[in-house]
Write an enzyme that holds these catalytic residues in place. Sequence first.
Site, PDB file in Angstrom:
ATOM      1  N   ALA A 149     -39.943 -62.483   4.072  1.00  0.00           N
ATOM      2  CA  ALA A 149     -38.827 -62.947   3.262  1.00  0.00           C
ATOM      3  C   ALA A 149     -38.707 -62.067   2.042  1.00  0.00           C
ATOM      4  CB  ALA A 149     -39.033 -64.395   2.853  1.00  0.00           C
ATOM      5  N   LYS A 150     -37.668 -62.342   1.301  1.00  0.00           N
ATOM      6  CA  LYS A 150     -37.404 -61.520   0.139  1.00  0.00           C
ATOM      7  C   LYS A 150     -38.544 -61.602  -0.873  1.00  0.00           C
ATOM      8  CE  LYS A 150     -32.832 -61.194   1.704  1.00  0.00           C
ATOM      9  NZ  LYS A 150     -31.617 -61.822   2.127  1.00  0.00           N
TER      10      LYS A 150
END
Length: 312
Positions: A242-243
Amino acid sequence: MRGRFAPSPTGRMHLGNIRSALLGWLQARAAGGTFLLRIEDLDRARCKPRFLEDLYEDLRWLGLDWDEAPLFQSERDAVYREAQAELEREGLVYPCFCTRAEISRAASAPHGLGDDGPRYPGTCAHLTAEQISERSRTRAPAYRFRARPGAVRFTDDLMGPYAQDVQALVGDFVVRRNDGVASYQLAVVVDDAASRITHVLRGDDLLPSTPRQLQLYEALRLPAPDFLHVPLVMGEDGKRLAKRDGAFALAELRARGRPPEHVLGLLAAWSGLGDGSPVSLPSLVARFDVSVLPHAPVVARESQLLDALGLR
Ligand code: GLU
């Protein structure tokens, strides 16, 4: 063949997103086809210009080009409204005044499809004109598509046959949110059709959305593309990259000054297309082969990243 990459600029791209972009690009280039970029920026609050700049820079740095001016979903509401109007004329869309809490309370099953919350039980499916105008006074409605009952089947180019009963699992689904924004499901179908996309390659987190999209293609009498869903890249914690996984942000890796071939080597290894050693884009085009793509999630290890980048 026409393929596309359709990112949402809500954060810096990580190697998982980039891998989807690379594979879509390779699929198109290996077939001598066209590759497009579409910016999925419907969520205005979360999409930031600096993420878009980073995105362009990431793609350019790796050498992933695109052939036509990118579409921006934020500029295409008129087209989404036209499609919605067409569905409305056929009685396939209705206003829904339910709040999330009401839907949860009314739902018999706690969850339909993970991220999408519980199945919609159809509370507003048959309101009278009077009830609609009454409720419109106090609340702006969302609009839902009347999902068809029965299994939707298709064959994914990687994952094989897939079937889902949209009505049973998801229920009537949103095509316009109550804040007035077109839903992802509607926009993606309208845009892929408008761009005459023949091949959609994307992460398998969207596999369960595909039957909804196929119902929209059918209702709008649009030709559906072929789909290929690649298993996601996971972090060592077993959660999808994920970011938040800064180490795997491409902007970070660019800043370390290593050549793009090192990153391509790692992405190729994650895709059955190499052993992790540096590789150029043209040789990946020559090597690209759908049948070697992994059918299971790939785990991104920081140690492997450092090796690929020659940083230790
Ligand atoms: N914008 C979506 C995402 O970033 C992808 C949509 C698609 O490929 O259909 O997850």
